[in-house]
Scaffold this active site. Structure first.
Site, PDB file in Angstrom:
ATOM      1  N   ARG A 112     -20.600 -15.836 -44.511  1.00 35.24           N
ATOM      2  CA  ARG A 112     -21.228 -17.439 -45.621  1.00 35.24           C
ATOM      3  C   ARG A 112     -22.486 -17.356 -44.210  1.00 35.24           C
ATOM      4  NH1 ARG A 112     -20.667 -23.016 -46.640  1.00 35.24           N
ATOM      5  NH2 ARG A 112     -21.502 -23.467 -48.049  1.00 35.24           N
ATOM      6  N   HIS A 157     -29.276 -25.548 -45.873  1.00 43.37           N
ATOM      7  CA  HIS A 157     -28.120 -25.680 -45.525  1.00 43.37           C
ATOM      8  C   HIS A 157     -28.949 -27.474 -44.303  1.00 43.37           C
ATOM      9  CE1 HIS A 157     -23.900 -25.697 -43.796  1.00 43.37           C
ATOM     10  NE2 HIS A 157     -23.987 -26.669 -43.613  1.00 43.37           N
ATOM     11  N   GLU A 202     -23.848 -28.967 -49.990  1.00 37.21           N
ATOM     12  CA  GLU A 202     -23.372 -29.799 -50.104  1.00 37.21           C
ATOM     13  C   GLU A 202     -24.251 -31.293 -50.493  1.00 37.21           C
ATOM     14  OE1 GLU A 202     -21.181 -30.936 -46.645  1.00 37.21           O
ATOM     15  OE2 GLU A 202     -19.511 -29.712 -46.823  1.00 37.21           O
ATOM     16  N   ASN A 345     -16.093 -27.141 -50.900  1.00 42.83           N
ATOM     17  CA  ASN A 345     -16.048 -27.685 -49.877  1.00 42.83           C
ATOM     18  C   ASN A 345     -15.082 -28.755 -49.535  1.00 42.83           C
ATOM     19  OD1 ASN A 345     -18.141 -26.232 -48.905  1.00 42.83           O
ATOM     20  ND2 ASN A 345     -19.447 -27.049 -47.981  1.00 42.83           N
ATOM     21  N   TYR A 347     -12.525 -30.830 -46.155  1.00 45.32           N
ATOM     22  CA  TYR A 347     -12.517 -31.432 -45.362  1.00 45.32           C
ATOM     23  C   TYR A 347     -10.815 -31.981 -44.825  1.00 45.32           C
ATOM     24  CZ  TYR A 347     -15.598 -28.411 -43.436  1.00 45.32           C
ATOM     25  OH  TYR A 347     -16.674 -27.668 -42.589  1.00 45.32           O
ATOM     26  N   GLU A 416     -16.057 -24.454 -47.628  1.00 37.74           N
ATOM     27  CA  GLU A 416     -15.937 -24.356 -46.583  1.00 37.74           C
ATOM     28  C   GLU A 416     -14.476 -25.266 -46.405  1.00 37.74           C
ATOM     29  OE1 GLU A 416     -18.713 -27.258 -43.902  1.00 37.74           O
ATOM     30  OE2 GLU A 416     -20.925 -26.196 -45.186  1.00 37.74           O
TER      31      GLU A 416
HETATM   32  C1  BGC Z   1     -21.033 -29.433 -43.502  1.00 33.11           C
HETATM   33  C2  BGC Z   1     -20.792 -28.474 -42.373  1.00 33.11           C
HETATM   34  C3  BGC Z   1     -20.251 -29.031 -41.126  1.00 33.11           C
HETATM   35  C4  BGC Z   1     -18.678 -29.727 -41.731  1.00 33.11           C
HETATM   36  C5  BGC Z   1     -18.001 -30.046 -40.424  1.00 33.11           C
HETATM   37  C6  BGC Z   1     -19.564 -30.111 -43.811  1.00 33.11           C
HETATM   38  O1  BGC Z   1     -20.113 -31.200 -44.568  1.00 33.11           O
HETATM   39  O2  BGC Z   1     -21.236 -28.611 -44.431  1.00 33.11           O
HETATM   40  O3  BGC Z   1     -21.874 -28.388 -41.815  1.00 33.11           O
HETATM   41  O4  BGC Z   1     -20.014 -28.793 -40.168  1.00 33.11           O
HETATM   42  O5  BGC Z   1     -18.965 -30.371 -42.589  1.00 33.11           O
HETATM   43  O6  BGC Z   1     -18.414 -30.897 -40.125  1.00 33.11           O
END
Ligand code: BGC
Length: 504
Positions: A112, A157, A202, A345, A347, A416
């Site tokens: 991607r 992006h 995002e 996405n 994290y 992501e």
């Molecule tokens: C973004 C990426 C970024 C990643 C880690 C995401 O919010 O799409 O571009 O590098 O987080 O910070």
């Protein structure tokens, strides 16, 4: 029955455990490490992600125009702790063949990546297509296909052509048509070989950090007004690009178009406190459903809770009208259902509780509208970046939140997921993170019946990490800087290839 993949995953669990036993500080919890009998479906999509500005470099080569990130980091070199910019980045513009080899070596079949809008259209407008830019992406896509790797392409992006920013960027309604023009150029040029597109990456982070705050370019700092205008025209731009494809390209190109949304998951700080439960709902509705509901819900439009909350706040603050713009009935219809998959996405997760005001908020602002205090449990591991604590169960909860609210028919692609570290040589933290998060994903598929069809690790290589540059401040110990990296394979000898370990 255990397929080869489930055996592999179990193997990784064990490998990870033995690696972790050498890694002193890791907190091991039984919940994460259960050896699983679950396997990934045979056709499950495994890939890696990058974004143009973060890796390409060659910021002014081949006729490329400036993007807002070029302009902003050039004008504000102090923005990143290492005073870095994207001028060279990972030099992928010149080394794309090497990148393809890296992906091949990882053994994943999907990549991607994003197109830089000003590389293709130097002024942003479709009357001027850069021959070099167009050739660069064609060569890259063909190189990937030759290596049996399927490119999944994002149109935006975050690197908007600077001339549009001078006109207000996403806050100016004219941007909708210009974005659709850009999409048309891309579909025309590459639609014969690109079969999966995402329009925008995002929108929430982009609008919240870049238009509401000054944490990301374009750093407008229009709290509570700019971030909603940005959201509004971004959603509309996405939907119109989707329909352009449906009408003019899909019949012969037969591809798919979707959007990638991002979310931190929330859990109540005290699960027995109903106010904390409500705080989570408020956060998710304002920061996530604001984007998801108009596109993925059956009824469309902004969620009622969000509409009422922002209308009431605006009124109480003396605004002549709501700070959240209205879609027309026609627009609601166009936007609803305008995505063939749910790109997600994710994290990290936060503990949430209600708050009327926090030190870091402005009035008005999205934060103040949501009225939610966010913190992370100090016991959660924090391998690198300050905002990212490891709480894998949050991932499963988020996947369930999406499935419960937007249905199980729409396939979810995790576009992501990953973790930064401090640039150390051994990838234990990353192996551990992927291991735990993929385990939660498996549970979401098998125990919760979530329709998840793909997973992309962030990121293939060391990249320009926006406000972190290529480094992060090591705030906890000294003024010295430590390298931070989400990378899996950038420097193959440096990393132990966590994702590779996981996949084979
Ligand atoms: C973004 C990426 C970024 C990643 C880690 C995401 O919010 O799409 O571009 O590098 O987080 O910070």
């Amino acid at each position: 029955m255990r397929s080869s993949r489930s055996v592999a995953l179990s193997g990784v669990v064990l490998v990870t455990l033995s690696l972790l036993s050498c890694s002193h500080e890791a907190v091991v919890s039984d919940i994460y490490y259960g050896v699983s009998n679950y396997s990934f479906p045979e056709d499950f999509i495994f890939g890696v992600s990058t974004a143009a500005f973060q890796i390409e470099g060659a910021w002014n080569e081949g006729g490329k125009g400036e993007s807002i990130w070029d302009t902003y980091v050039h004008e504000h070199p102090e923005y990143t702790p290492d005073k870095s910019n994207g001028d060279i980045a990972a030099d992928s513009y010149h080394k794309f063949k090497e990148d393809v080899q890296l992906i091949k070596a990882l053994g994943v079949k999907y990549y991607r990546l994003s197109i830089s809008w000003p590389r293709l259209l130097p002024n942003g407008t479709s009357n001027n297509i850069s021959t070099d830019g167009a050739r660069y992406y064609r060569n890259l896509f063909e190189e990937l296909l030759k290596a049996n790797i399927t490119p999944i392409v994002t149109l935006f992006h975050w690197d908007m052509p600077t001339p549009f920013m001078d006109l207000g960027g996403w806050n100016n309604p004219v941007i909708v048509d210009y974005f659709v023009d850009y999409a048309r150029v891309a579909f025309n040029l590459y639609g014969d070989i690109i079969k999966t597109w995402t329009t925008i990456n995002e929108p929430h982070q982009h609008c919240y950090q870049g238009y509401g705050a000054d944490y990301f370019a374009p750093a407008i700092k229009s709290h509570g007004v700019g971030e909603y205008l940005c959201a509004h025209y971004l959603i509309l731009s996405h939907a119109k690009a989707y329909h352009l494809y449906e009408k003019e390209f899909k019949p012969h190109q037969k591809g798919k178009v979707g959007i990638t949304l991002d979310a931190f998951m929330g859990i109540p700080k005290d699960p027995r406190n109903f106010q904390d439960v409500l705080a989570v709902r408020s956060y998710l509705q304002i920061h996530f459903d604001l984007y998801a509901h108009p596109i993925f819900s059956a009824e469309g439009d902004y969620p009622t809770f969000v509409r009422q909350r922002i209308n009431n706040m605006s009124l109480a603050q003396g605004f002549a009208r709501s700070r959240l713009p209205y879609f027309t009935a026609e627009e609601v219809k166009i936007i609803r259902g305008s995505s063939d998959f749910f790109g997600l996405n994710h994290y990290t997760t936060y503990l949430m509780s209600p708050s009327e005001m926090e030190f870091s908020w402005s009035i008005p602002s999205m934060d103040h509208d949501a009225q939610v205090r966010m913190e992370q449990d100090p016991h959660w591991e924090k391998p690198g970046t300050d905002w990212l604590s490891v709480y894998p169960e949050g991932f499963r909860k988020l996947l369930n939140y999406v499935s419960d609210n937007y249905g199980r028919e729409i396939p979810i692609i995790v576009t992501e997921n990953g973790v930064g570290d401090k640039g150390q040589l051994k990838d234990y933290d990353r192996i551990s993170y992927f291991n735990k998060y993929l385990y939660q994903l498996l549970l979401a598929i098998h125990e919760d019946n979530c329709n998840i069809i793909g997973y992309f690790a962030w990121t293939l290589m060391d990249d320009f990490e926006w406000s972190d540059g290529y480094f992060r401040s090591c705030l906890s110990t000294s003024v010295s800087l430590e390298q931070t990296s989400f990378a899996i394979a950038r420097e193959i000898q440096k990393n132990s290839n966590s994702y590779l370990v996981l996949l084979h």
